[in-house]
Design a protein around this motif. Structure first.
Motif, PDB file in Angstrom:
ATOM      1  N   LYS A  77       0.639  -1.364  -0.279  1.00  0.00           N
ATOM      2  CA  LYS A  77       0.130   0.004  -0.198  1.00  0.00           C
ATOM      3  C   LYS A  77       1.017   0.903   0.028  1.00  0.00           C
ATOM      4  O   LYS A  77       1.709   1.534   0.806  1.00  0.00           O
ATOM      5  N   PRO A  78       0.745   2.668  -0.378  1.00  0.00           N
ATOM      6  CA  PRO A  78      -0.970   2.483  -0.790  1.00  0.00           C
ATOM      7  C   PRO A  78      -1.208   2.218  -2.160  1.00  0.00           C
ATOM      8  O   PRO A  78       0.084   1.956  -3.554  1.00  0.00           O
ATOM      9  N   GLU A  79      -2.172   1.788  -3.118  1.00  0.00           N
ATOM     10  CA  GLU A  79      -2.382   1.311  -4.474  1.00  0.00           C
ATOM     11  C   GLU A  79      -2.375   2.274  -5.380  1.00  0.00           C
ATOM     12  O   GLU A  79      -2.309   3.218  -4.664  1.00  0.00           O
ATOM     13  N   TYR A 137      -2.402   9.407  -9.545  1.00  0.00           N
ATOM     14  CA  TYR A 137      -1.269  10.270  -8.409  1.00  0.00           C
ATOM     15  C   TYR A 137      -0.580  11.621  -9.739  1.00  0.00           C
ATOM     16  O   TYR A 137      -0.308  12.206  -9.760  1.00  0.00           O
ATOM     17  N   PHE A 138      -1.316  11.004 -11.245  1.00  0.00           N
ATOM     18  CA  PHE A 138       0.006  12.090 -12.642  1.00  0.00           C
ATOM     19  C   PHE A 138      -1.215  12.582 -12.289  1.00  0.00           C
ATOM     20  O   PHE A 138      -0.712  13.955 -13.018  1.00  0.00           O
ATOM     21  N   LEU A 180       7.468   1.589 -11.351  1.00  0.00           N
ATOM     22  CA  LEU A 180       7.097   3.233 -10.542  1.00  0.00           C
ATOM     23  C   LEU A 180       6.868   2.244  -9.118  1.00  0.00           C
ATOM     24  O   LEU A 180       5.694   1.588  -9.282  1.00  0.00           O
ATOM     25  N   ILE A 181       7.547   2.470  -7.698  1.00  0.00           N
ATOM     26  CA  ILE A 181       6.648   2.261  -7.162  1.00  0.00           C
ATOM     27  C   ILE A 181       6.315   3.648  -5.940  1.00  0.00           C
ATOM     28  O   ILE A 181       7.787   4.970  -5.990  1.00  0.00           O
ATOM     29  N   MET A 182       5.229   3.366  -5.556  1.00  0.00           N
ATOM     30  CA  MET A 182       4.456   5.086  -4.723  1.00  0.00           C
ATOM     31  C   MET A 182       4.821   4.418  -2.964  1.00  0.00           C
ATOM     32  O   MET A 182       4.672   3.126  -2.981  1.00  0.00           O
ATOM     33  N   GLN A 183       5.810   4.975  -2.845  1.00  0.00           N
ATOM     34  CA  GLN A 183       6.561   5.285  -1.350  1.00  0.00           C
ATOM     35  C   GLN A 183       4.569   5.240  -0.311  1.00  0.00           C
ATOM     36  O   GLN A 183       4.787   4.948   0.377  1.00  0.00           O
ATOM     37  N   ASP A 184       4.260   6.508  -0.334  1.00  0.00           N
ATOM     38  CA  ASP A 184       3.208   7.231  -0.019  1.00  0.00           C
ATOM     39  C   ASP A 184       2.696   7.850  -1.291  1.00  0.00           C
ATOM     40  O   ASP A 184       2.235   8.231  -1.930  1.00  0.00           O
ATOM     41  N   PHE A 198      12.822  10.205  -9.399  1.00  0.00           N
ATOM     42  CA  PHE A 198      12.349  10.811  -7.557  1.00  0.00           C
ATOM     43  C   PHE A 198      10.494  11.695  -8.312  1.00  0.00           C
ATOM     44  O   PHE A 198      10.781  13.216  -8.032  1.00  0.00           O
ATOM     45  N   PHE A 199       9.944  11.154  -8.368  1.00  0.00           N
ATOM     46  CA  PHE A 199       8.241  11.784  -8.091  1.00  0.00           C
ATOM     47  C   PHE A 199       8.260  12.281  -6.370  1.00  0.00           C
ATOM     48  O   PHE A 199       7.367  11.706  -5.793  1.00  0.00           O
ATOM     49  N   LYS A 200       7.689  13.543  -7.476  1.00  0.00           N
ATOM     50  CA  LYS A 200       6.566  14.394  -6.221  1.00  0.00           C
ATOM     51  C   LYS A 200       5.600  15.444  -6.530  1.00  0.00           C
ATOM     52  O   LYS A 200       6.209  15.712  -7.947  1.00  0.00           O
ATOM     53  N   LYS A 201       5.120  14.593  -5.302  1.00  0.00           N
ATOM     54  CA  LYS A 201       3.358  15.003  -5.704  1.00  0.00           C
ATOM     55  C   LYS A 201       3.042  16.493  -5.168  1.00  0.00           C
ATOM     56  O   LYS A 201       3.771  16.993  -3.612  1.00  0.00           O
ATOM     57  N   ASP A 202       3.080  17.959  -5.220  1.00  0.00           N
ATOM     58  CA  ASP A 202       2.812  18.887  -4.655  1.00  0.00           C
ATOM     59  C   ASP A 202       2.011  19.173  -4.367  1.00  0.00           C
ATOM     60  O   ASP A 202       0.817  18.876  -4.285  1.00  0.00           O
TER      61      ASP A 202
END
Length: 171
Positions: free
Chosen positions: A26-28, A34-35, A140-144, A167-171
């Motif tokens: 998780k999270p799924e 996400y994007f 691609l692996i979602m950390q949170d 390293f992707f970061k969602k604002d």
């Protein structure tokens, strides 16, 4: 650099990963969620000898257009070069995707499980004065909810050329 070195060491076996390994994680990860909207990333390419060859940042915008998910990516490389890629992604099943872009040969195939998405595609990579076709095994692996780690192994004729880390970061 210590953290990067550790990640390279730990993730060197990513090519042995299987989607089933992530089924309960998780999270799924639903990439179309996400994007959606704006996302940023920073990354680098490390060749098979362990040398950092390129560093870059990426600004992305994801747009849902009916059944089509569009992901616009603008890359800025450490040498000042800028590159744009437009992905057009379609869900083909509950956990499967296909994608296309002008610099992808054929269709990219993606599948998700738990907090991971795995893509396979052939990229038309600019190389010297021409184009070189290289195969990508892209994880691609979602950390949170805000952070996604990406490792893509790049091969030519079955020989590993190197790895791309993002390293992707969602604002």
């Amino acid at each position: 650099w210590i953290i990067l070195g550790f990640l390279v060491f730990v993730l060197n076996g990513c090519s042995n990963m299987k989607l089933d390994d992530f089924a309960e994680k998780k999270p799924e990860f639903k990439l179309e969620e996400y994007f959606l909207g704006k996302t940023s990333a920073s990354g680098l390419f490390i060749d098979r000898f362990g040398k950092v060859k390129r560093q870059f940042t990426v600004d992305m915008e994801g747009i849902q257009d009916g059944d089509l998910f569009v992901l616009n990516e603008t890359f800025l490389y450490d040498n000042g070069e800028e590159e744009f890629r437009r992905w057009e992604i379609t869900k083909t099943g509950e956990k499967t995707y296909q994608g296309s872009s002008s610099d992808i040969k054929g269709i990219a195939l993606g599948e998700r499980s738990g907090n991971a998405v795995n893509w396979h595609y052939t990229l038309k990579l600019k190389y010297k004065d021409g184009i070189m076709l290289v195969k990508f095994d892209d994880w691609l692996i979602m950390q949170d909810e805000k952070n996604v780690f990406n490792k893509a192994t790049m091969k030519k004729f079955g020989v590993r050329l190197g790895d791309v880390y993002l390293f992707f970061k969602k604002d």
